[in-house]
Design a protein around this motif. Structure first.
Motif, short mmCIF file in Angstrom:
data_model
loop_
_atom_site.label_atom_id
_atom_site.label_comp_id
_atom_site.label_asym_id
_atom_site.label_seq_id
_atom_site.Cartn_x
_atom_site.Cartn_y
_atom_site.Cartn_z
N CYS A 1 37.48 31.47 49.71
CA CYS A 1 36.73 32.51 49.02
C CYS A 1 37.39 32.81 47.68
CB CYS A 1 36.68 33.77 49.87
SG CYS A 1 35.66 35.07 49.16
N GLN A 2 36.59 32.85 46.64
CA GLN A 2 37.10 33.20 45.32
C GLN A 2 36.03 33.93 44.54
OE1 GLN A 2 38.03 29.32 43.66
NE2 GLN A 2 36.12 29.26 42.54
N LEU B 1 42.75 36.59 57.23
CA LEU B 1 42.80 36.30 55.80
C LEU B 1 44.17 35.71 55.48
CD1 LEU B 1 41.30 39.64 54.42
CD2 LEU B 1 40.10 37.49 54.87
N ILE B 2 44.18 34.48 55.01
CA ILE B 2 45.43 33.84 54.62
C ILE B 2 45.49 33.85 53.10
CG2 ILE B 2 46.79 31.73 54.61
CD1 ILE B 2 45.57 31.01 57.30
N ARG B 3 46.46 34.58 52.58
CA ARG B 3 46.63 34.69 51.14
C ARG B 3 47.51 33.55 50.63
NH1 ARG B 3 48.81 40.63 50.48
NH2 ARG B 3 49.02 39.95 48.32
N ILE B 4 46.95 32.77 49.73
CA ILE B 4 47.71 31.69 49.12
C ILE B 4 48.03 32.13 47.69
CG2 ILE B 4 47.75 29.25 48.49
CD1 ILE B 4 45.78 28.77 50.78
N TYR C 1 41.69 39.53 47.82
CA TYR C 1 42.19 39.80 49.18
C TYR C 1 41.96 41.25 49.58
CZ TYR C 1 45.51 41.12 52.77
OH TYR C 1 46.08 41.66 53.89
N TYR C 2 42.23 42.18 48.70
CA TYR C 2 42.14 43.60 49.03
C TYR C 2 40.71 44.03 49.31
CZ TYR C 2 46.95 43.48 47.58
OH TYR C 2 48.28 43.14 47.49
N ASP C 3 39.76 43.47 48.59
CA ASP C 3 38.35 43.76 48.85
C ASP C 3 37.92 43.18 50.21
OD1 ASP C 3 38.10 45.03 46.37
OD2 ASP C 3 37.48 43.18 45.38
N LEU C 4 38.37 41.97 50.49
CA LEU C 4 38.03 41.34 51.78
C LEU C 4 38.68 42.09 52.93
CD1 LEU C 4 38.41 37.57 50.83
CD2 LEU C 4 36.29 38.86 51.14
N LYS D 1 28.01 40.56 47.50
CA LYS D 1 27.47 39.50 48.35
C LYS D 1 28.57 38.55 48.82
CE LYS D 1 23.99 35.82 48.58
NZ LYS D 1 24.71 35.18 49.64
N LEU D 2 29.45 38.14 47.93
CA LEU D 2 30.47 37.18 48.35
C LEU D 2 31.46 37.81 49.32
CD1 LEU D 2 33.58 37.08 46.90
CD2 LEU D 2 32.20 36.63 44.93
N ILE D 3 31.74 39.09 49.17
CA ILE D 3 32.63 39.77 50.12
C ILE D 3 31.97 39.82 51.50
CG2 ILE D 3 33.63 42.02 50.70
CD1 ILE D 3 34.11 42.34 47.62
N LYS D 4 30.70 40.18 51.54
CA LYS D 4 29.99 40.22 52.83
C LYS D 4 29.88 38.83 53.46
CE LYS D 4 27.36 44.47 52.25
NZ LYS D 4 28.54 45.21 52.26
N ASP D 5 29.57 37.82 52.64
CA ASP D 5 29.46 36.45 53.15
C ASP D 5 30.78 35.95 53.71
OD1 ASP D 5 26.79 36.44 52.40
OD2 ASP D 5 27.07 35.13 50.66
#
Length: 141
Positions: free
Chosen positions: A81-82, A51-54, A33-36, A132-136
């Protein structure tokens, strides 16, 4: 935990000031979450992406997630996202449950591809995939 505090299974996005402007909802769990959040802020997307944190996966917090989704009724993109590989993190548990809550939209997956090994032993590759996953996750279609 501090006195007077309590555990919350689902946490809202405190940076989204106008929920009606949100185009994309990203579900995330844990420290990713913090990176996103940083990427979203750096790109000026605070009112376009929520961003919904579960933080509690089981029992599935259906009512709390439903309450969050009602805020973002105009969103058209939904993402799980994980940072774990697709076959190793909570995606396989969460996907069918979240998909039922957004029946008119497809839940996209953003993360690493399935892998039989528990981790990548190459730090440069790991960092490249993480970036890449953060940007995507925060790209808008």
């Amino acid at each position: 935990m501090q006195p007077g505090t309590h555990f919350q299974p689902v946490l809202t996005d405190p940076t989204t000031t106008d929920p009606e402007q949100v185009d994309k909802v990203v579900f995330v769990s844990g420290k990713l979450y913090y990176d996103l959040q940083k990427e979203k802020a750096d790109r000026g997307l605070n009112d376009r992406i929520a961003l919904i944190r579960i933080e509690e996966l089981c029992p599935f917090p259906k009512d709390q997630i439903k309450e969050e989704l009602e805020k973002y009724r105009y969103a058209t993109e939904f993402v799980w996202c994980q940072e774990e590989h697709e076959n190793q993190g909570p995606y396989s548990f969460m996907a069918p449950r979240l998909a039922q809550m957004i029946p008119h939209h497809k839940l996209e997956y953003v993360g690493r591809k399935p892998l039989s090994a528990p981790a990548i032993a190459l730090p440069p590759l790991f960092k490249e995939q993480q970036a890449k996953l953060i940007k995507d996750a925060v790209n808008l279609d």
